[in-house]
Enzyme design. Sequence first.
Site, PDB file in Angstrom:
ATOM      1  N   GLU A   1      -2.282  -5.312  -3.384  1.00  0.00           N
ATOM      2  CA  GLU A   1      -1.318  -4.499  -2.626  1.00  0.00           C
ATOM      3  C   GLU A   1      -0.195  -5.383  -2.081  1.00  0.00           C
ATOM      4  O   GLU A   1       0.980  -5.011  -2.111  1.00  0.00           O
ATOM      5  CB  GLU A   1      -2.024  -3.774  -1.477  1.00  0.00           C
ATOM      6  CG  GLU A   1      -2.907  -2.641  -1.971  1.00  0.00           C
ATOM      7  CD  GLU A   1      -3.575  -1.879  -0.852  1.00  0.00           C
ATOM      8  OE1 GLU A   1      -3.735  -0.655  -0.989  1.00  0.00           O
ATOM      9  OE2 GLU A   1      -3.953  -2.504   0.173  1.00  0.00           O
TER      10      GLU A   1
ATOM     11  N   ASP B   1       0.841  -1.204   0.000  1.00  0.00           N
ATOM     12  CA  ASP B   1       0.000   0.000   0.000  1.00  0.00           C
ATOM     13  C   ASP B   1       0.872   1.248   0.000  1.00  0.00           C
ATOM     14  O   ASP B   1       0.625   2.200  -0.750  1.00  0.00           O
ATOM     15  CB  ASP B   1      -0.892  -0.047   1.250  1.00  0.00           C
ATOM     16  CG  ASP B   1      -1.622   1.260   1.496  1.00  0.00           C
ATOM     17  OD1 ASP B   1      -2.559   1.542   0.737  1.00  0.00           O
ATOM     18  OD2 ASP B   1      -1.240   1.991   2.428  1.00  0.00           O
TER      19      ASP B   1
END
Lengths: 246, 246
Positions: A138, A69
């Site tokens: 992610e 992320d």
Amino acid sequence: MISYLRRISHLFNKQLAKEKTFAKSIANITGQTPINLNLYKLAVCHTSAAKEDKLGVRSSNERLEYLGDAILGAVIAEFLFKKFPYKDEGFLTEIRSRIVNRESLNKLGKKIGLNKIVEFNPGRGGNTHKSLYGDALEALVGAVYLDKGFKSCRKFILTRLLQPHFDLNEIIENNLNFKSVLIEWAQKESKDIKFVIIKEVGSIHHKEFTAQVLIEDEPVSTGTGFSKKKAEQAAAEKACQIREIK
Amino acid sequence: MISYLRRISHLFNKQLAKEKTFAKSIANITGQTPINLNLYKLAVCHTSAAKEDKLGVRSSNERLEYLGDAILGAVIAEFLFKKFPYKDEGFLTEIRSRIVNRESLNKLGKKIGLNKIVEFNPGRGGNTHKSLYGDALEALVGAVYLDKGFKSCRKFILTRLLQPHFDLNEIIENNLNFKSVLIEWAQKESKDIKFVIIKEVGSIHHKEFTAQVLIEDEPVSTGTGFSKKKAEQAAAEKACQIREIK
């Protein structure tokens, strides 16, 4: 003894074939040959499918998701920074959040085929998890970063995720105006809404304004900006967050 | 004519000396010789001091701050990920936010001497801005990244910012428990507060819980987690954000 060895060899070959297929899938998705396959195995392992290791630790893709992320955010930030040299940070932040959000990443995760390789356990809440594939995406970014370094990871993000799957012009045109979102919501809910400039700081030519949003005469949020419009937008955006208005 | 040339030469030398001093300051702060000095000049220019260029564009450090914020987040994320291989993503996220937040970055910005080189205009709201030096610090990270690349920027962040100025043990021990923060607040404000588990999904051994925070019987927030405690913490954290409780 021979039949035992044969069985071992058969199992070994089967496992090897499975690993090869998985490595090929990862290479197809990332455009790069994986080195440490364990990282990618972890990336596609949802918490619901996590197995305990020898130390009794249950590992899943959540830590990699946290890392990915952050890397994804940085790479997209740089891309937009360079692509739009004359746009301000508010624009850049907004466009990034339209690219990198739970919904879009989840869609993208499915699009690139993560739904075929993500492991989850429906009985353990795996299939009720809304962003299973976005989270895995992610985590995959995190795995590529650890396995191949920043440059290769950036290349993966830009050439395999951003450029083929996002139409920037469309994203930009789809203009989000928080003030109008808020006003629409207020009309629907029959609430009284006001925007008030409560502070002005600075000289005539360069003032900083603070706007406040009042719903039913109750102050909900404030926002600042170097124009009244920007201050109102900032306050409206916060009000939308606080009242969870979309 | 000669006196005119002399004046020009004098001005030129003065400007050169000024640039040299600035380059030295940057090298002292970052530990690296700057290449494109204009990036660093921009990094220390607050909006209140922004000048118009030939195209009429007012440039300040806000765009670099946006970029630096993302890079800083990614580098700290990776550092913590590797430093704490057995800690979950909730822990990593929490520790990162204790390192990278407005207040701590602003303090750090002053500590490393940005207050001596940041340009701002008090008359244009420059000195009322709460995170002047923290913003400049993020912008500086952005400048180092663009000027020297990811690896050098990571080195700057880790060896010049993180390691000398943050005591990780102290940060970790200073444990933030959102549920207790919320309960303390409720007692102080004489509000009734409840934590309720409103949903459980999954099998006996691996359930995902959803907790809800009610203040004066009004639902304020929900949070999920793979234990009741985690779900309550997540809900409490959100409630603290929504009600702006610190």
